[in-house]
Motif scaffolding. Structure first.
Motif, PDB file in Angstrom:
ATOM      1  N   LEU A  56       0.835  -1.207   0.000  1.00 52.80           N
ATOM      2  CA  LEU A  56       0.000   0.000   0.000  1.00 52.80           C
ATOM      3  C   LEU A  56       0.871   1.260   0.000  1.00 52.80           C
ATOM      4  O   LEU A  56       1.991   1.255   0.535  1.00 52.80           O
ATOM      5  N   SER A  57       0.346   2.314  -0.562  1.00 51.35           N
ATOM      6  CA  SER A  57       1.083   3.581  -0.589  1.00 51.35           C
ATOM      7  C   SER A  57       1.197   4.149   0.825  1.00 51.35           C
ATOM      8  O   SER A  57       0.421   3.805   1.715  1.00 51.35           O
ATOM      9  N   SER A  58       2.157   5.038   1.014  1.00 48.86           N
ATOM     10  CA  SER A  58       2.406   5.620   2.340  1.00 48.86           C
ATOM     11  C   SER A  58       1.641   6.915   2.563  1.00 48.86           C
ATOM     12  O   SER A  58       1.968   7.695   3.465  1.00 48.86           O
ATOM     13  N   HIS A  59       0.634   7.152   1.731  1.00 44.10           N
ATOM     14  CA  HIS A  59      -0.189   8.353   1.898  1.00 44.10           C
ATOM     15  C   HIS A  59      -1.590   8.065   1.368  1.00 44.10           C
ATOM     16  O   HIS A  59      -1.840   7.033   0.731  1.00 44.10           O
ATOM     17  N   GLY A  60      -2.523   8.970   1.632  1.00 44.00           N
ATOM     18  CA  GLY A  60      -3.877   8.831   1.134  1.00 44.00           C
ATOM     19  C   GLY A  60      -4.575   7.576   1.624  1.00 44.00           C
ATOM     20  O   GLY A  60      -4.368   7.130   2.767  1.00 44.00           O
ATOM     21  N   PRO A  61      -5.412   6.946   0.772  1.00 44.36           N
ATOM     22  CA  PRO A  61      -6.150   5.753   1.180  1.00 44.36           C
ATOM     23  C   PRO A  61      -5.252   4.603   1.617  1.00 44.36           C
ATOM     24  O   PRO A  61      -5.612   3.831   2.505  1.00 44.36           O
ATOM     25  N   GLY A  62      -4.057   4.499   1.008  1.00 41.11           N
ATOM     26  CA  GLY A  62      -3.145   3.427   1.394  1.00 41.11           C
ATOM     27  C   GLY A  62      -2.714   3.550   2.838  1.00 41.11           C
ATOM     28  O   GLY A  62      -2.715   2.572   3.592  1.00 41.11           O
ATOM     29  N   LEU A  63      -2.327   4.769   3.253  1.00 43.13           N
ATOM     30  CA  LEU A  63      -1.920   4.995   4.638  1.00 43.13           C
ATOM     31  C   LEU A  63      -3.094   4.794   5.577  1.00 43.13           C
ATOM     32  O   LEU A  63      -2.964   4.198   6.649  1.00 43.13           O
ATOM     33  N   GLN A  64      -4.272   5.303   5.176  1.00 44.66           N
ATOM     34  CA  GLN A  64      -5.460   5.144   6.015  1.00 44.66           C
ATOM     35  C   GLN A  64      -5.794   3.665   6.208  1.00 44.66           C
ATOM     36  O   GLN A  64      -6.102   3.233   7.331  1.00 44.66           O
ATOM     37  N   ALA A  65      -5.729   2.869   5.141  1.00 41.56           N
ATOM     38  CA  ALA A  65      -6.019   1.442   5.229  1.00 41.56           C
ATOM     39  C   ALA A  65      -5.023   0.747   6.147  1.00 41.56           C
ATOM     40  O   ALA A  65      -5.393  -0.104   6.968  1.00 41.56           O
ATOM     41  N   ARG A  66      -3.746   1.122   6.024  1.00 44.58           N
ATOM     42  CA  ARG A  66      -2.712   0.511   6.858  1.00 44.58           C
ATOM     43  C   ARG A  66      -2.964   0.785   8.339  1.00 44.58           C
ATOM     44  O   ARG A  66      -2.964  -0.128   9.173  1.00 44.58           O
ATOM     45  N   LEU A  67      -3.209   2.049   8.660  1.00 45.20           N
ATOM     46  CA  LEU A  67      -3.373   2.416  10.066  1.00 45.20           C
ATOM     47  C   LEU A  67      -4.634   1.804  10.674  1.00 45.20           C
ATOM     48  O   LEU A  67      -4.619   1.315  11.816  1.00 45.20           O
ATOM     49  N   GLN A  68      -5.725   1.811   9.930  1.00 48.69           N
ATOM     50  CA  GLN A  68      -6.971   1.266  10.485  1.00 48.69           C
ATOM     51  C   GLN A  68      -6.909  -0.255  10.617  1.00 48.69           C
ATOM     52  O   GLN A  68      -7.451  -0.819  11.563  1.00 48.69           O
ATOM     53  N   ALA A  69      -6.262  -0.915   9.655  1.00 45.60           N
ATOM     54  CA  ALA A  69      -6.127  -2.373   9.755  1.00 45.60           C
ATOM     55  C   ALA A  69      -5.262  -2.753  10.950  1.00 45.60           C
ATOM     56  O   ALA A  69      -5.577  -3.687  11.706  1.00 45.60           O
ATOM     57  N   GLN A  70      -4.165  -2.028  11.150  1.00 47.61           N
ATOM     58  CA  GLN A  70      -3.299  -2.306  12.301  1.00 47.61           C
ATOM     59  C   GLN A  70      -4.028  -2.041  13.607  1.00 47.61           C
ATOM     60  O   GLN A  70      -3.879  -2.798  14.574  1.00 47.61           O
ATOM     61  N   ASP A  71      -4.804  -0.968  13.632  1.00 43.86           N
ATOM     62  CA  ASP A  71      -5.568  -0.650  14.846  1.00 43.86           C
ATOM     63  C   ASP A  71      -6.631  -1.711  15.112  1.00 43.86           C
ATOM     64  O   ASP A  71      -6.865  -2.088  16.268  1.00 43.86           O
ATOM     65  N   ARG A  72      -7.270  -2.212  14.047  1.00 42.01           N
ATOM     66  CA  ARG A  72      -8.284  -3.267  14.208  1.00 42.01           C
ATOM     67  C   ARG A  72      -7.652  -4.528  14.782  1.00 42.01           C
ATOM     68  O   ARG A  72      -8.213  -5.161  15.691  1.00 42.01           O
ATOM     69  N   LEU A  73      -6.480  -4.880  14.285  1.00 42.93           N
ATOM     70  CA  LEU A  73      -5.808  -6.075  14.806  1.00 42.93           C
ATOM     71  C   LEU A  73      -5.397  -5.868  16.255  1.00 42.93           C
ATOM     72  O   LEU A  73      -5.582  -6.759  17.095  1.00 42.93           O
ATOM     73  N   ARG A  74      -4.861  -4.682  16.557  1.00 43.39           N
ATOM     74  CA  ARG A  74      -4.430  -4.400  17.935  1.00 43.39           C
ATOM     75  C   ARG A  74      -5.604  -4.516  18.897  1.00 43.39           C
ATOM     76  O   ARG A  74      -5.497  -5.118  19.976  1.00 43.39           O
ATOM     77  N   GLY A  75      -6.743  -3.988  18.507  1.00 44.85           N
ATOM     78  CA  GLY A  75      -7.923  -4.073  19.360  1.00 44.85           C
ATOM     79  C   GLY A  75      -8.408  -5.499  19.540  1.00 44.85           C
ATOM     80  O   GLY A  75      -8.838  -5.893  20.638  1.00 44.85           O
ATOM     81  N   SER A  76      -8.329  -6.301  18.482  1.00 40.88           N
ATOM     82  CA  SER A  76      -8.761  -7.697  18.577  1.00 40.88           C
ATOM     83  C   SER A  76      -7.863  -8.504  19.506  1.00 40.88           C
ATOM     84  O   SER A  76      -8.327  -9.357  20.267  1.00 40.88           O
TER      85      SER A  76
END
Length: 506
Positions: free
Chosen positions: A468-488
């Protein structure tokens, strides 16, 4: 017939007599595949039963194991047995074979690779471009071990024989005794200890004996009319059961030794559903069918590594629901560590896919500890796999906001690190079991395991998100996916040991 064994510090070939006479001088059978190793051990067990050199009771079995009872009496019996019975190329009673196929050998015999399960498959051309009919000679000892492996693990399907030879039932082959299930052996420090551990005590029955060949001895099935099954007369019969009609044609190898250049193979004897006495090692699992829970023997799976079924093995060890089986006897050896070796053949219908094998430690007296960590470890991995899928789906929604319904699964799999997690979790799972075998408390071991799996999950997800790209939707997808895993992994719904692992400073 030569066997390949591991003898400190090298691998060497020995005879069946040597294997029994000096069994404690060798560490193990060194088969070309796990299935071949199991098949040779099965045959050595058959020899022990046939020679009547076995313990009579469970208490005597325990003494045999603890004092290292010599297996030389079985070797002496074998040495004194009629030599013609042990001729692989006898014109009347070839060892382990059906001489009734002889009239068809000249015209229809095919290359010896047919009897090697991993090579012949469904009779298509092989990976190395040799065709089934090419008569590349095979050394006699290799052919003998391939014969034993077919008798133990032969798959179903249609044989390469004529339907009008001995009858139409020569054509459809049935699955051999171990072909559809996982076989578990208790491994000792030496070949002799392995054989003693896996012997079932008892008294030799009048009709029980080795299956030397298709002709002579027992009355065999006919290939005319309906299919008829035969219950083994006892353990010697069962461990040497002729699940194939086979015939090997002799030739001289370039070095002057005997070999095999052509073979024929069709259907053999057919087993009924075997009672527990002939499945001493069986691991039973619950499988749902039409709203019912059925207990069936554990089968190898292409979708699940063997270690993922360890909880079923340890549940069988802990519950010991049968009066007498391998696990009940092992319980008589408190504090004695053994390795439980599970072997299976994965097949796609009549085509072999792969051998699977794995070892699991067991110390009698620690049944409940092993069950707790195997079930807990499996639950942690299953939960983490679901968490990785949810994290992947979170990324997918952002990267692909308007997907076609048919593309959603593939798009989610792009970010799903579950397969990578499963691939790496096996090593951690075995470390977990070994730690418990060495005396570590299950709760402490599971917290450490959970921490390792959580770290593996984070790495697996990050590797999938790297594209994924390091900006825009790519960065947003990366951060939210990591946060979802951390919460799980740290939330209240996570398994207790994952929550505990999150609280331990790393």
């Amino acid at each position: 017939m030569a066997l390949t064994v591991a003898a400190r510090p090298q691998v060497t070939k020995i005879s069946l007599v040597q294997a029994l006479e000096d069994s404690d001088a060798f560490t193990a059978i060194a088969g070309a595949t796990p299935g071949e190793t199991v098949a040779v051990i099965e045959y050595l067990l058959a020899l022990l039963y046939a020679s009547d050199h076995i313990p009579r009771t469970d208490s005597e079995w325990r003494e045999w194991v603890l004092r290292g009872e010599s297996l030389a009496p079985a070797a002496a019996w074998l040495r004194n047995d009629a030599h013609e019975r042990w001729n692989l190329f006898d014109p009347v009673h070839p060892l382990g074979q059906n001489i009734a196929l002889a009239p068809f050998m000249t015209e229809h015999g095919v290359g010896p690779a047919q009897i090697v399960i991993e090579q012949a498959g469904d009779y298509n051309q092989f990976f190395d471009h040799r065709h089934l009919h090419h008569a590349h000679p095979m050394p006699a000892d290799i052919a003998f071990r391939a014969l034993l492996t077919q008798m133990s693990y032969g798959l179903g399907g249609n044989a390469k024989v004529g339907k009008d030879w001995l009858g139409p039932l020569l054509f459809p082959q049935s699955v051999a005794r171990l072909g559809g299930r996982v076989r578990v052996l208790a491994l000792g420090r030496t070949l002799g200890e392995t054989l003693r551990l896996n012997l079932a005590p008892g008294t030799r029955r009048p009709n029980d004996g080795l299956n030397y060949s298709w002709t002579g001895g027992r009355s065999r099935r006919s290939f005319e009319g309906r299919k008829v099954t035969r219950l083994p007369d006892g353990p010697a019969d069962a461990h040497s059961y002729l699940c194939r009609s086979m015939l090997l044609h002799p030739t001289r190898m370039s070095d002057g030794s005997l070999g095999v250049d052509r073979v024929l193979m069709g259907s053999g004897e057919v087993l009924p559903d075997l009672p527990g006495e002939f499945c001493q090692d069986a691991v039973m699992v619950k499988r749902g069918s039409k709203g019912k829970d059925n207990w069936v023997q554990l089968r190898p799976s292409a979708d699940r590594a063997m270690w993922r079924e360890a909880h079923a093995l340890y549940a069988t060890v802990a519950e010991r629901t049968k009066d007498k089986d391998l696990y009940n006897r092992l319980a008589l050896l408190p504090g004695t560590r053994v390795q439980l070796w599970a072997v299976g053949l994965i097949a796609r219908k009549s085509t072999p896919v792969a051998w699977v094998a794995d070892e699991f430690p067991y110390v009698p007296g620690q049944e409940m500890e092993f069950r707790e960590v195997s079930e807990g470890g499996s639950a942690i991995c299953e939960y983490v796999a679901r968490a990785l899928w949810k994290a992947a789906d979170t990324a997918r929604v952002i990267v692909y906001p308007n997907p076609k319904p048919s593309d959603i699964k593939q798009q989610t799999e792009r970010f799903n690190g579950a397969a990578d997690m499963w691939a790496g979790a096996g090593d951690h799972f075995h470390v977990l079991l070994d730690a418990v075998a060495e005396g570590l408390e299950p709760a402490e071991a599971l917290v450490g395991f959970a921490a390792e799996i959580a770290a593996l999950a984070r790495t697996s997800l990050n590797n999938r998100l790297d594209s994924l790209s390091s900006h825009g939707p790519g960065l947003q997808a990366r951060l939210q996916a990591q946060d979802r895993l951390r919460g799980s992994l740290t939330g209240s719904r996570a398994p207790h040991f994952l929550q505990e692992a999150a609280r331990v400073p790393r």
